[in-house]
Design a protein around this motif. Structure first.
Motif, mmCIF file in Angstrom:
data_model
loop_
_atom_site.group_PDB
_atom_site.id
_atom_site.type_symbol
_atom_site.label_atom_id
_atom_site.label_comp_id
_atom_site.label_asym_id
_atom_site.label_seq_id
_atom_site.Cartn_x
_atom_site.Cartn_y
_atom_site.Cartn_z
ATOM 1 N N LEU A 47 0.831 -1.204 0.000
ATOM 2 C CA LEU A 47 0.000 0.000 0.000
ATOM 3 C C LEU A 47 0.863 1.252 0.000
ATOM 4 C CD1 LEU A 47 -2.772 -0.929 2.616
ATOM 5 C CD2 LEU A 47 -2.915 -1.054 0.130
ATOM 6 N N ALA A 48 0.297 2.316 -0.536
ATOM 7 C CA ALA A 48 0.939 3.627 -0.438
ATOM 8 C C ALA A 48 0.925 4.068 1.022
ATOM 9 C CB ALA A 48 0.208 4.641 -1.306
ATOM 10 N N PRO A 49 1.868 4.915 1.435
ATOM 11 C CA PRO A 49 1.923 5.312 2.857
ATOM 12 C C PRO A 49 0.606 5.843 3.405
ATOM 13 C CG PRO A 49 3.903 6.032 1.720
ATOM 14 C CD PRO A 49 2.992 5.476 0.671
ATOM 15 N N ALA A 50 -0.100 6.685 2.636
ATOM 16 C CA ALA A 50 -1.369 7.231 3.132
ATOM 17 C C ALA A 50 -2.396 6.128 3.338
ATOM 18 C CB ALA A 50 -1.894 8.279 2.159
ATOM 19 N N ASP A 51 -2.472 5.177 2.398
ATOM 20 C CA ASP A 51 -3.414 4.063 2.552
ATOM 21 C C ASP A 51 -3.002 3.139 3.692
ATOM 22 O OD1 ASP A 51 -4.919 4.980 0.403
ATOM 23 O OD2 ASP A 51 -3.689 3.889 -1.050
ATOM 24 N N LEU A 52 -1.703 2.988 3.901
ATOM 25 C CA LEU A 52 -1.223 2.134 4.995
ATOM 26 C C LEU A 52 -1.651 2.706 6.344
ATOM 27 C CD1 LEU A 52 0.491 -0.220 6.057
ATOM 28 C CD2 LEU A 52 2.481 1.282 5.914
ATOM 29 N N LEU A 53 -1.562 4.017 6.504
ATOM 30 C CA LEU A 53 -1.965 4.631 7.767
ATOM 31 C C LEU A 53 -3.469 4.491 7.990
ATOM 32 C CD1 LEU A 53 0.204 7.887 7.782
ATOM 33 C CD2 LEU A 53 0.700 5.662 8.786
ATOM 34 N N ARG A 54 -4.252 4.586 6.928
ATOM 35 C CA ARG A 54 -5.699 4.400 7.080
ATOM 36 C C ARG A 54 -6.021 2.952 7.460
ATOM 37 N NH1 ARG A 54 -5.676 7.237 2.017
ATOM 38 N NH2 ARG A 54 -5.990 9.457 2.354
ATOM 39 N N ALA A 55 -5.313 2.003 6.863
ATOM 40 C CA ALA A 55 -5.543 0.596 7.188
ATOM 41 C C ALA A 55 -5.184 0.303 8.632
ATOM 42 C CB ALA A 55 -4.727 -0.292 6.244
ATOM 43 N N ALA A 56 -4.175 0.982 9.155
ATOM 44 C CA ALA A 56 -3.761 0.746 10.537
ATOM 45 C C ALA A 56 -4.831 1.165 11.534
ATOM 46 C CB ALA A 56 -2.457 1.494 10.818
ATOM 47 N N LEU A 57 -5.747 2.021 11.109
ATOM 48 C CA LEU A 57 -6.815 2.473 12.001
ATOM 49 C C LEU A 57 -8.010 1.533 12.003
ATOM 50 C CD1 LEU A 57 -6.753 6.280 11.102
ATOM 51 C CD2 LEU A 57 -5.824 5.202 13.144
ATOM 52 N N CYS A 59 -8.333 -1.824 12.906
ATOM 53 C CA CYS A 59 -8.456 -2.637 14.112
ATOM 54 C C CYS A 59 -7.076 -2.826 14.731
ATOM 55 C CB CYS A 59 -9.089 -3.997 13.800
ATOM 56 S SG CYS A 59 -8.106 -5.017 12.674
ATOM 57 N N HIS A 60 -7.053 -3.446 15.921
ATOM 58 C CA HIS A 60 -5.785 -3.626 16.630
ATOM 59 C C HIS A 60 -4.836 -4.534 15.858
ATOM 60 C CE1 HIS A 60 -6.898 -1.365 20.137
ATOM 61 N NE2 HIS A 60 -7.973 -2.101 20.351
ATOM 62 N N ARG A 61 -5.378 -5.593 15.262
ATOM 63 C CA ARG A 61 -4.510 -6.526 14.539
ATOM 64 C C ARG A 61 -3.871 -5.854 13.324
ATOM 65 N NH1 ARG A 61 -4.863 -11.697 16.299
ATOM 66 N NH2 ARG A 61 -6.684 -12.288 17.534
ATOM 67 N N TRP A 62 -4.646 -5.101 12.591
ATOM 68 C CA TRP A 62 -4.082 -4.405 11.427
ATOM 69 C C TRP A 62 -3.102 -3.323 11.859
ATOM 70 C CZ3 TRP A 62 -7.145 -3.642 6.350
ATOM 71 C CH2 TRP A 62 -7.633 -4.874 5.920
ATOM 72 N N CYS A 63 -3.394 -2.704 13.008
ATOM 73 C CA CYS A 63 -2.465 -1.700 13.509
ATOM 74 C C CYS A 63 -1.115 -2.332 13.832
ATOM 75 C CB CYS A 63 -3.052 -1.032 14.745
ATOM 76 S SG CYS A 63 -2.030 0.306 15.421
ATOM 77 N N ARG A 64 -1.162 -3.523 14.465
ATOM 78 C CA ARG A 64 0.087 -4.218 14.779
ATOM 79 C C ARG A 64 0.802 -4.657 13.502
ATOM 80 N NH1 ARG A 64 -1.837 -7.576 18.039
ATOM 81 N NH2 ARG A 64 -1.182 -6.607 19.986
#
Length: 416
Positions: A47-57, A59-64
């Motif tokens: 993912l692009a950095p901006a999309d990666l940060l949105r994905a991290a939000l 759930c907890h597992r995706w954030c990790r």
């Protein structure tokens, strides 16, 4: 026969354990076996950095998982600079337009979407201020017109969070003797989620450099003056310092006009020293710039000499020149031929063209300034020359400060 309500061969379902505040990390995958966690990380890595940060939000597992694939270098969001009016080409006088335009932000060529922050500086607060440093997600500004001997108030802004703090100058009792301010810079930042950082003001007291360090905590600041650097003598007028600092390879540098050396400050020890530049550049009054190599972050130096772009890196050997080795030399004759109306004569071309700075974002680009023929960025990897002009006809100012977020983002940073 199986009793009613039950199916043969199936076990009764058990209720899942109650959800915890933060689920434990998945067990490590066996070699050769691809798990869901592996697939998740592989998808997030693409993912692009901006999309990666949105994905991290999500759930907890995706954030990790996102924290495991987070790029080491923060993504480039764009550039801050002060626009300039276009200059007229020779034989008109060399550009001397001192009109001060408020700083603007221009995003990187890839358009930002509606969810991306609209970065800007407070137009009311920054109208009469000029940018001095952009580092670790912070922008430092000083009063544009001020006496060089005055230790000024510093406005620090975090454009991403729109937080700011005005740093008061040192106590009046500390201002004694002959003094010239030669630059201010961000020294370190405690945590990306807080406006807590250290900044430094560089001065020349008499003929010796001094560092003034301020620590900003909870909106307040405290100054301390370090001892004079007695082993480093400034035997020239401090006016020749360019009054802006460059962060490169872990150190802070100050360019000196028409000089064969740079002023270097080690942020860890706060010790000053002079660094020599190659004799073929410094002794011949060539315009050189210090920066970082785009591939590995090594300290490098660039200059345009006789229509050739030279890239120097630190090294020793037969071809070493004061501890520098020329790594690349690119002929720019054909590239400069594409600049409209630029003189073809080599001598005139070198008078009208010079290197303004290396892109601090390590994109592999250098910025080229001309006398009346525009301002350009040159990609050393692709050989592409691109004119830098705003929609209102003004040119991109010099220098251009690359802006990145304080990294890692607040919700992915450790909470120590």
């Amino acid at each position: 026969m199986a009793p009613k309500g039950k199916c043969r061969g199936r076990k009764a379902r058990t209720l899942p354990p109650p959800a915890a505040a933060l689920p434990p990390p998945p067990p490590p995958s066996v070699k050769g076996v691809v798990t869901v966690a592996d697939l998740t990380e592989e998808i997030l890595r693409r993912l692009a950095p901006a999309d990666l940060l949105r994905a991290a939000l999500a759930c907890h597992r995706w954030c990790r998982a996102a924290s495991q694939v987070l790029p080491r270098a923060p993504p480039l969001l764009g550039y801050f600079f002060h626009p300039q009016n276009p200059a007229k080409p020779p034989p008109s006088p060399k550009p001397t337009d001192k009109t001060h335009h408020p700083a603007v932000f221009v995003p990187v060529p890839v358009p930002l979407d509606a969810a991306s922050p609209r970065l800007s500086l407070d137009p009311t607060a920054a109208r009469s201020l000029s940018i001095q440093d952009v580092h670790l997600g912070l922008v430092l500004l000083l009063q544009h017109a001020r006496p060089q001997s005055l230790l000024p108030s510093i406005l620090a802004i975090d454009p991403a969070s729109r937080r700011r703090v005005l740093l008061s100058p040192p106590p009046r009792g500390a201002l004694r003797g002959s003094r010239s301010v030669i630059g201010v810079a961000v020294l370190s930042r405690a945590h990306p989620s807080r406006l807590s950082f250290d900044a430094i003001c560089l001065t020349v007291d008499g003929d010796l450099p001094r560092a003034w360090v301020t620590s900003v905590r909870d909106g307040g600041c405290a100054w301390r003056a370090l001892p004079l650097a007695k082993g480093v003598v400034v035997d020239f007028d401090p006016w020749w310092f360019e009054a802006r600092c460059v962060h490169a390879a872990g150190n802070i540098y100050g360019h000196i006009c028409n000089s064969s050396r740079l002023l270097q400050l080690d942020p860890r020890t706060l010790e000053f020293s002079f660094m020599p530049v190659p004799a073929v550049l410094g002794d011949r009054f060539e315009k050189y710039r210090i920066g970082e190599d785009s591939e590995d972050g090594r300290l490098c130096m660039a200059a345009i000499v006789n229509e050739d772009l030279q890239i120097w890196v630190r090294g020793e050997g037969r071809q070493s020149d004061r501890g520098w080795v020329m790594e690349r030399e690119m002929c720019m004759t054909k590239v400069l031929d594409t600049v409209p109306r630029l003189p073809k004569d080599t001598k005139w071309r070198m008078i009208c063209t010079w290197l303004s700075n290396i892109d601090y974002a390590r994109t592999g680009k250098v910025f080229v300034k001309t006398w009346g023929y525009g301002r350009y960025s040159f990609d050393t990897e692709t050989g592409k020359l691109e004119r830098l002009m705003m929609t209102d006809g003004k040119e991109y100012g010099d220098p251009m400060y690359a802006y990145t977020l304080s990294w890692p983002p607040e919700f992915l940073a450790p909470r120590d």
